[in-house]
Write a protein that holds these residues in place. Sequence first.
Motif, short mmCIF file in Angstrom:
data_model
loop_
_atom_site.label_atom_id
_atom_site.label_comp_id
_atom_site.label_asym_id
_atom_site.label_seq_id
_atom_site.Cartn_x
_atom_site.Cartn_y
_atom_site.Cartn_z
N ALA A 108 0.82 -1.22 0.00
CA ALA A 108 0.00 0.00 0.00
C ALA A 108 0.85 1.26 0.00
CB ALA A 108 -0.94 0.00 1.21
N VAL A 109 2.10 1.16 0.43
CA VAL A 109 2.99 2.32 0.51
C VAL A 109 3.58 2.61 -0.87
CG1 VAL A 109 5.15 3.15 1.50
CG2 VAL A 109 3.53 1.91 2.92
N HIS A 110 3.77 3.88 -1.17
CA HIS A 110 4.43 4.26 -2.42
C HIS A 110 5.72 4.99 -2.10
CE1 HIS A 110 4.86 5.25 -6.64
NE2 HIS A 110 5.17 6.49 -6.27
N PRO A 111 6.87 4.50 -2.61
CA PRO A 111 6.98 3.26 -3.37
C PRO A 111 6.84 2.03 -2.47
CG PRO A 111 9.16 4.12 -2.93
CD PRO A 111 8.19 5.14 -2.41
N ARG A 112 6.56 0.91 -3.10
CA ARG A 112 6.37 -0.32 -2.32
C ARG A 112 7.60 -0.60 -1.47
NH1 ARG A 112 4.21 -6.08 -4.71
NH2 ARG A 112 4.69 -7.36 -2.88
N LEU A 113 7.36 -0.88 -0.18
CA LEU A 113 8.46 -1.10 0.76
C LEU A 113 9.09 -2.48 0.57
CD1 LEU A 113 7.43 0.12 4.34
CD2 LEU A 113 9.23 1.04 2.88
N THR A 114 10.41 -2.50 0.67
CA THR A 114 11.12 -3.76 0.88
C THR A 114 11.02 -4.08 2.37
OG1 THR A 114 12.66 -3.40 -0.94
CG2 THR A 114 13.38 -4.89 0.82
N ILE A 115 10.66 -5.32 2.71
CA ILE A 115 10.45 -5.66 4.12
C ILE A 115 11.10 -6.99 4.49
CG2 ILE A 115 8.27 -4.39 4.36
CD1 ILE A 115 6.85 -7.15 4.11
N VAL A 116 11.40 -7.12 5.78
CA VAL A 116 11.71 -8.41 6.38
C VAL A 116 10.37 -8.99 6.85
CG1 VAL A 116 12.93 -9.62 8.22
CG2 VAL A 116 13.97 -7.60 7.15
N ASN A 117 10.02 -10.16 6.36
CA ASN A 117 8.71 -10.71 6.66
C ASN A 117 8.81 -11.99 7.49
OD1 ASN A 117 5.84 -10.50 6.35
ND2 ASN A 117 5.94 -12.29 5.02
N GLN A 118 8.02 -12.04 8.55
CA GLN A 118 7.96 -13.23 9.39
C GLN A 118 6.88 -14.18 8.90
OE1 GLN A 118 8.85 -12.46 13.80
NE2 GLN A 118 7.63 -10.68 13.26
N PRO A 119 7.07 -15.50 9.05
CA PRO A 119 6.05 -16.47 8.65
C PRO A 119 4.96 -16.56 9.72
CG PRO A 119 7.93 -17.64 9.54
CD PRO A 119 8.30 -16.17 9.56
N VAL A 120 4.06 -15.58 9.72
CA VAL A 120 3.10 -15.43 10.82
C VAL A 120 2.20 -16.66 10.96
CG1 VAL A 120 1.21 -14.02 11.71
CG2 VAL A 120 3.14 -12.92 10.59
N GLN A 121 1.72 -17.18 9.85
CA GLN A 121 0.84 -18.35 9.92
C GLN A 121 1.56 -19.54 10.53
OE1 GLN A 121 -0.61 -18.68 5.82
NE2 GLN A 121 -2.59 -17.93 6.51
N ALA A 122 2.81 -19.75 10.12
CA ALA A 122 3.58 -20.88 10.66
C ALA A 122 3.85 -20.69 12.15
CB ALA A 122 4.90 -21.02 9.90
N ILE A 123 4.10 -19.45 12.58
CA ILE A 123 4.32 -19.19 14.01
C ILE A 123 3.08 -19.60 14.81
CG2 ILE A 123 4.61 -17.35 15.74
CD1 ILE A 123 6.30 -15.85 13.62
N GLY A 124 1.90 -19.15 14.36
CA GLY A 124 0.67 -19.48 15.08
C GLY A 124 0.36 -20.95 15.08
N SER A 125 0.48 -21.60 13.93
CA SER A 125 0.12 -23.02 13.85
C SER A 125 1.08 -23.88 14.65
CB SER A 125 0.06 -23.48 12.39
OG SER A 125 1.31 -23.34 11.75
N ARG A 126 2.38 -23.56 14.60
CA ARG A 126 3.35 -24.34 15.38
C ARG A 126 3.13 -24.17 16.87
NH1 ARG A 126 7.96 -26.42 13.07
NH2 ARG A 126 8.06 -27.56 15.04
#
Length: 336
Positions: A280-298
């Motif tokens: 949604a940000v302009h320009p599109r942000l480069t990010i470090v992304n965590q595997p949120v779904q895997a964190i919750g399910s594990r």
Amino acid sequence: MAVTIRDIAEKADCGVATVSSYLNGRNVRPQNREKIESAIRELHYTVNETARQLKTNRTRMIGAVIPELDSTFCAQVLSEIEDTLRKHGYAMLVCDCRSDPAREKEAVDFLMKRRVDGLFVIPVDSTGSNFRDFAESGRPIVLIDRQIDALECSSVCVDNRRAMRSAVDLLAAEGHRRIGMIAGPQTNNASKQRLKGFEQACEENGISPEDRFVFFGDDSIASGTQGIHALMTTSPQMTAVIISNYQMTMGAVIGTNEMGIDIPGQISMIGFDNPQFARAVHPRLTIVNQPVQAIGSRAAEIMLRELEQKDSGGPVVAEHVWLETEIVPGHSVRRL
């Protein structure tokens, strides 16, 4: 006359033990599950929760204590946990401690009085003292995102050092030498590890302490805004900045907008988490992304396993899970 488990078993043509396993959230064969559910609907059976709690000493409620209810990370992790727990007949009771250690202790005490069967925690207090009474009661605790060295319990975290190192390595590969960081409070393990990862990666890339610029925030949007204002004002030679969590990333973007700073023309930026916000940000942000779904399910899987181990009378074996982050590229880093 009240419908009993035996009535359900006869109607479903299953054993009483199989029906009991189903009602207690354990795994049963799909064909038996269908027959049991059909019998329950036909006989209008409802579980007497009070009686079951007295008999089993279980409430089938799991507590969760989180630092901020409005945190996207917390909400996404809890949503994944709840989906898994619901499939096994558990519900969740969530307490928001507003990142206050005193409120965190109150929340844990409240959940103990409600006799929850286990506890998920994204801890604020790093000493473990807020959770010691709960741990000594023999009920399982699963820590999320942050470990506590003094507490013997399971945890699900990402490799925070490597997460920050990957961000620094990316910037260094693009020619950046004067790199800043908006770091979280050093009272929690995750923030400490992210700062250490940043410092180690800078050293490995030959970036001297004079070319590192660190602002310590409090994980809030406001501190992200304050951080980018401070760094851009006091360290105009800085060419890139890494923000170490999602809330502060939002704040930093707000701050650059308020100051009229061009990304990446005047400053390259790597944020943390929430790919939708990054898009949604302009320009599109480069990010470090965590595997949120895997964190919750594990985390949910570990909790269910430990509850089962406790029921069987065997030893509860703590498990420490380390998950990897990834860099999701955008257009917020320029080559020098």
